[in-house]
Each structure stands twice: as structure tokens, then as C-alpha cells.
Design a protein around this motif. Structure first.
Motif, PDB file in Angstrom:
ATOM      1  N   GLU A   1      -2.193  -6.189   9.641  1.00 51.12           N
ATOM      2  CA  GLU A   1      -3.373  -5.925   9.057  1.00 51.12           C
ATOM      3  C   GLU A   1      -4.023  -4.709   9.391  1.00 51.12           C
ATOM      4  O   GLU A   1      -4.347  -4.102   8.850  1.00 51.12           O
ATOM      5  CB  GLU A   1      -4.377  -7.075   9.581  1.00 51.12           C
TER       6      GLU A   1
ATOM      7  N   GLU B   1      -4.998   2.111   4.269  1.00 55.18           N
ATOM      8  CA  GLU B   1      -5.708   1.954   3.002  1.00 55.18           C
ATOM      9  C   GLU B   1      -7.062   2.781   3.272  1.00 55.18           C
ATOM     10  O   GLU B   1      -7.488   3.341   2.336  1.00 55.18           O
ATOM     11  CB  GLU B   1      -6.328   0.375   2.718  1.00 55.18           C
ATOM     12  N   ASN B   2      -7.678   2.851   4.400  1.00 52.97           N
ATOM     13  CA  ASN B   2      -8.796   3.323   4.725  1.00 52.97           C
ATOM     14  C   ASN B   2      -9.128   4.768   5.169  1.00 52.97           C
ATOM     15  O   ASN B   2      -9.944   5.519   4.659  1.00 52.97           O
ATOM     16  CB  ASN B   2      -9.618   2.484   5.603  1.00 52.97           C
ATOM     17  N   ALA B   3      -7.811   5.207   5.909  1.00 52.23           N
ATOM     18  CA  ALA B   3      -8.058   6.660   6.433  1.00 52.23           C
ATOM     19  C   ALA B   3      -7.402   7.591   5.510  1.00 52.23           C
ATOM     20  O   ALA B   3      -6.320   7.244   4.642  1.00 52.23           O
ATOM     21  CB  ALA B   3      -7.126   6.648   7.507  1.00 52.23           C
TER      22      ALA B   3
ATOM     23  N   THR C   1      -5.053  10.296   3.863  1.00 47.65           N
ATOM     24  CA  THR C   1      -3.567  10.310   4.263  1.00 47.65           C
ATOM     25  C   THR C   1      -3.433  11.447   5.188  1.00 47.65           C
ATOM     26  O   THR C   1      -2.738  11.303   6.476  1.00 47.65           O
ATOM     27  CB  THR C   1      -2.632  10.206   2.943  1.00 47.65           C
TER      28      THR C   1
ATOM     29  N   ASN D   1     -12.672   4.658  12.178  1.00 43.70           N
ATOM     30  CA  ASN D   1     -13.356   4.086  11.164  1.00 43.70           C
ATOM     31  C   ASN D   1     -12.578   3.023  10.395  1.00 43.70           C
ATOM     32  O   ASN D   1     -13.039   2.108   9.883  1.00 43.70           O
ATOM     33  CB  ASN D   1     -14.040   4.858  10.210  1.00 43.70           C
ATOM     34  N   ALA D   2     -11.388   3.388  10.303  1.00 46.19           N
ATOM     35  CA  ALA D   2     -10.402   2.471   9.380  1.00 46.19           C
ATOM     36  C   ALA D   2      -9.873   1.076   9.962  1.00 46.19           C
ATOM     37  O   ALA D   2      -9.708   0.479   9.267  1.00 46.19           O
ATOM     38  CB  ALA D   2      -9.246   3.418   9.133  1.00 46.19           C
TER      39      ALA D   2
ATOM     40  N   ARG E   1      -2.116  -2.120   7.923  1.00 46.14           N
ATOM     41  CA  ARG E   1      -2.496  -1.797   6.541  1.00 46.14           C
ATOM     42  C   ARG E   1      -3.840  -1.187   6.486  1.00 46.14           C
ATOM     43  O   ARG E   1      -4.223  -0.411   5.637  1.00 46.14           O
ATOM     44  CB  ARG E   1      -2.742  -3.477   5.944  1.00 46.14           C
ATOM     45  N   LEU E   2      -4.777  -1.746   7.107  1.00 50.22           N
ATOM     46  CA  LEU E   2      -6.120  -1.016   6.988  1.00 50.22           C
ATOM     47  C   LEU E   2      -6.231   0.536   7.414  1.00 50.22           C
ATOM     48  O   LEU E   2      -6.808   1.459   6.678  1.00 50.22           O
ATOM     49  CB  LEU E   2      -7.044  -1.823   8.078  1.00 50.22           C
TER      50      LEU E   2
ATOM     51  N   SER F   1     -12.150   9.203  11.489  1.00 54.53           N
ATOM     52  CA  SER F   1     -11.575   8.638  10.232  1.00 54.53           C
ATOM     53  C   SER F   1     -10.658   7.488  10.521  1.00 54.53           C
ATOM     54  O   SER F   1     -10.867   6.412  10.002  1.00 54.53           O
ATOM     55  CB  SER F   1     -10.754   9.625   9.179  1.00 54.53           C
TER      56      SER F   1
ATOM     57  N   THR G   1       0.792  -1.235  -0.041  1.00 61.08           N
ATOM     58  CA  THR G   1       0.203   0.049  -0.032  1.00 61.08           C
ATOM     59  C   THR G   1       0.853   1.209   0.114  1.00 61.08           C
ATOM     60  O   THR G   1       1.878   1.566   1.051  1.00 61.08           O
ATOM     61  CB  THR G   1      -0.898  -0.031   1.366  1.00 61.08           C
TER      62      THR G   1
END
Ligand SMILES: Cc1cc2nc3c(=O)[nH]c(=O)nc-3n(C[C@H](O)[C@H](O)[C@H](O)COP(=O)(O)OP(=O)(O)OC[C@H]3O[C@@H](n4cnc5c(N)ncnc54)[C@H](O)[C@@H]3O)c2cc1C
Length: 378
Positions: free
Chosen positions: A326, A333-335, A337, A358-359, A329-330, A355, A78
Motif C-alpha cells: 500500500e 499514485e500520488n507523488a 513521477t 504528502n503521498a 502504491r500510494l 510531495s 499502477t
């Protein structure tokens, strides 16, 4: 200036002590200040990296900046990008050179080479006893000495060994965390960190989050084995080495009567990350401004909510070390930047924090929160 009665004593002339002294040295009417530190020389003993979410006066000392950072796990690669907050690296020797020169040039700021062994912190001032038995007094004090303590769950040690490598076949991208080296999560959460700052030079660092601490010498050997395999035996050269052991834990006390505790062990280090340099710069700005106004020094402000969130996150890592790759990585990937960067740097807004929360997967975080709410559980 008499050495035994000043306005301010700074215990520890490292990153925090010199950052504060440098700001004071910009003012003709700086308080009469004595910096006490046993160091006889200042070498290039560390590199400071992080995100400059607030500006600081050491821009010219930044050796390299990266807008893109990559995270590797066994499953995925990522890459995140921030144009606003490039990750930056400063070398300690340039920082020391700049700050010490400013201090030497100021008539009211002096350095004294000594070990402080005792501090009497009263409402009306501080008295510091030196190893020689000599006592020095000041109206206020700032204590940035390391205060290592044993760590209890869920807090972890961050041990690392770094080598500045010269070679022809170096990676050209910055890798913030490479978990593919993490072979036994029960021993600790291991990852590699690679910062190429010239076509033929890069800082490689092997980091472990764990408890009890691991000797950085063990990590240095692991790093050397990795470099032999990755770059080829005899095909790389070590230019410089650094090791460190940092407590990923909150400070126990930062405010006394006339003395504040600061620096990495005094509230400036983010418990969940180990980053401290940029938080020290924010603290130094505020503390120097207060002193110049004639007010008492202030301690670093770790915030009210972040220490609780750090505890939940560290507890989750300690309970599920095998899931650490993991979780990171989440986050990547999800928050968004820039939101993630502000969160990791200790200055998130409410939406940044939401944010980031939630990620992550909710179940292990809720499990950690509930366990903390139960007496005797972490
Ligand atoms: C190798 C290394 C790399 C790091 N890399 C990063 C990074 O990339 N990014 C980041 O944000 N943070 C990093 N850190 C963490 C943190 O930013 C640094 O540790 C930083 O130097 C902390 O500043 P400080 O002033 O609290 O401590 P220091 O800079 O360690 O200063 C403490 C000072 O106290 C002095 N002292 C000790 N005992 C006494 C005594 N009895 N009396 C008087 N003085 C005393 C010491 O000589 C020293 O000068 C790193 C730490 C290390 C060790």
C-alpha cells in the motif's frame, strides 16, 4: 612508479573504485594512483539499474531503457511514466571493460592484485598492509571495500536473486515491484522485479526486505518456482544468474584523517532503496575533480535530511510489513513521477521531498517519528 609510495590508494576496484579511477584516467596529470583489489577476473557479475538523474560517462554501456514502470499490488496496477528520467540498465562487464581499459592505458594508474588487511590512517598519509605482509603508502586513500555489519532495527537487509531468462512468452512491460508474490509479510517484504530488455529476454529478480537476512539461494528457488508457473516448465532458459545481499542502512563513518570510506558501504547507497550506482557516479565526479585540483578525496554525501527520512520510512516498514504494498502504491499514485524519482535517487529538492511525504499516510509515519524520539524505541 614505485608501488609502495603513491599519491592515492584506492582500496577495492569494483564499481566505486573503478568509477573514480576512470575519471582520473581522463587527465594526463592524474595523481599517481594504486588500485588494490584481490579479484583475478571481472565477469558479468551484476546489472546496475536506476534513474540517471545526473549524466554519467557510461551511456554507451546502457543495455536498455524504460520510460514506463508498473507496480502491482493485490488491489491495483499502477503505471508511471517519465520522459525525462528513463529507468536504465547497465551490465557490469561492459563497465568493467571500459574502465579497466582506461586504467591500463594511463601511465600513472596501476592495479595491484591483493587483499588489504589493515589500514593505518594518519594525518600525514595512509599505510595499507596487504595479506602478504607488504606495506604500501600514499598521501590519501579511498576505501570502497564492503564493510558488512550486523543490522539493528529499523534497518533491513535487501536480499535478491535474479535470472536473465530467455523465453517466447515474456511480459513486454517493465515491472518495478510486483507485490502479488508477497505471501507472508512477517517473513519479509517480497516482490518481483521484471525488466524485459529484448523481445525474448528479461531479467527477473525476486527481492526480499527483511531481518535477519535470507539466503539468496532460498529466493532463487522461489524465483524458479515462479518462472515454472508463469512461463511453463521447460519453456524458459536461464542465461545468467546474480544474487546479492545489501544492507538498507546508513553508513557509520565516511571520513577519516587521510582516508575516505565510499561505495555501497560508505554513504553512496540509499538506505531506503538499495540503489547505489548513480550515487556512486555523482560521488566519483566530485571526488575526481577534487583530486585533480590537488585537494583531498571526498566521501559520498548522503545528505542531512534523507538519512532521517529513510529511518522513519524503514521503521514504518518494519512495524507494518503487511502495509508495504500500500505504501509503495500510494507513492506511485500520488507523488509526481519525476519528483518521486529524484527523491528515490537521493537528489530531491524541497518540493520533491514534500510531495513524497504528502503521498504517504501520515498516521504510521508520525507513529514511527514519535517512537524514534522516545529513548530505546525504534
Ligand atoms: C548482484 C548485485 C546487483 C546490484 N544491482 C544494483 C542496481 O541495479 N542498482 C544499484 O544502484 N545498485 C545495485 N547494486 C548495489 C551496488 O550498486 C553494487 O553493489 C556496487 O557494485 C557497489 O559498488 P562498490 O564499489 O561499493 O562495491 P563493489 O563493486 O562490490 O566493489 C568492492 C570491491 O572491493 C574489493 N575488495 C573486497 N575486499 C577487499 C580487500 N580486503 N582489499 C581490497 N579490495 C577488496 C572487491 O573485490 C570489490 O572489487 C547491486 C549489487 C549487487 C551485489
Amino acid at each position: 612508479m614505485s608501488a609502495d609510495a603513491v599519491d592515492l590508494i584506492i582500496l577495492g576496484g569494483g564499481c566505486a573504485g573503478l568509477s573514480l579511477a576512470y575519471r582520473l584516467a581522463q587527465h594526463d596529470d592524474a595523481p599517481r594512483t594504486l588500485i588494490i583489489d584481490p579479484r583475478s577476473d571481472y565477469t558479468n557479475d551484476r546489472t546496475w539499474c536506476g534513474w540517471p538523474v545526473n549524466s554519467h560517462p557510461f551511456q554507451e554501456d546502457v543495455r536498455a531503457r524504460w520510460h514506463e514502470l508498473t507496480l502491482h499490488t493485490d488491489q491495483a496496477r499502477t503505471t508511471v511514466e517519465s520522459r525525462r528520467y528513463p529507468y536504465e540498465m547497465l551490465e557490469a562487464e561492459r563497465f568493467y571493460g571500459r574502465t579497466l581499459a582506461a586504467v591500463e592505458a594511463h601511465p600513472s594508474i596501476k592495479r595491484f592484485q591483493a587483499h588489504a588487511v589493515d589500514v593505518e590512517d594518519r594525518r600525514d598519509g595512509v599505510t595499507v598492509t596487504l595479506e602478504s605482509g607488504k606495506k604500501v603508502q600514499a598521501r590519501f586513500g579511498v576505501d570502497s571495500r564492503p564493510h558488512p555489519k550486523p543490522l539493528a532495527a529499523p534497518w533491513l537487509w535487501q536480499d535478491f536473486a535474479g535470472i536473465n531468462v530467455q523465453a517466447d512468452n515474456l511480459p513486454q512491460r517493465a515491472e518495478l515491484m510486483d507485490f502479488r508474490v508477497n505471501d507472508d509479510p512477517q517473513t519479509g517484504i517480497d516482490f518481483l522485479y521484471v525488466l524485459p530488455y529484448a523481445p525474448d529476454q528479461a531479467l527477473f529478480e525476486w527481492t526480499r526486505f527483511g531481518r535477519p537476512p535470507t539466503s539468496p539461494t532460498i529466493l532463487e528457488r522461489k524465483l524458479e518456482e515462479h518462472l515454472h508457473t508463469r512461463l511453463g516448465a521447460g519453456r524458459w532458459q536461464a542465461l545468467r544468474r546474480e544474487t546479492g545481499t545489501l544492507p538498507m542502512a546508513p553508513p557509520t563513518r565516511t571520513h577519516g584523517r587521510s582516508m575516505v570510506v565510499t561505495g555501497a558501504y560508505g554513504g553512496a547507497m540509499r538506505a531506503a532503496t538499495g540503489y547505489a550506482f548513480h550515487a556512486i557516479q555523482r560521488w566519483a565526479d566530485e571526488c575526481a575533480a577534487a583530486l585533480i585540483r590537488g585537494e583531498p578525496p571526498m566521501g559520498a554525501q548522503p545528505g542531512r535530511i534523507l538519512p532521517h527520512l529513510d529511518r522513519i520510512f524503514m521503521s514504518t516498514l518494519a512495524r507494518h510489513p503487511e502495509r508495504a504494498p500500500e505504501f509503495y502504491r500510494l507513492l506511485f499514485e500520488n507523488a509526481p513521477t519525476d519528483r518521486l524519482i529524484r527523491f528515490l535517487s537521493g537528489v530531491p529538492g524541497v518540493r520533491d521531498t514534500l510531495s513524497v511525504m504528502n503521498a504517504l499516510p501520515w498516521a504510521p509515519l508520525i507513529g514511527s517519528t514519535l517512537r524514534q524520539a522516545l529513548p530505546g524505541r525504534t
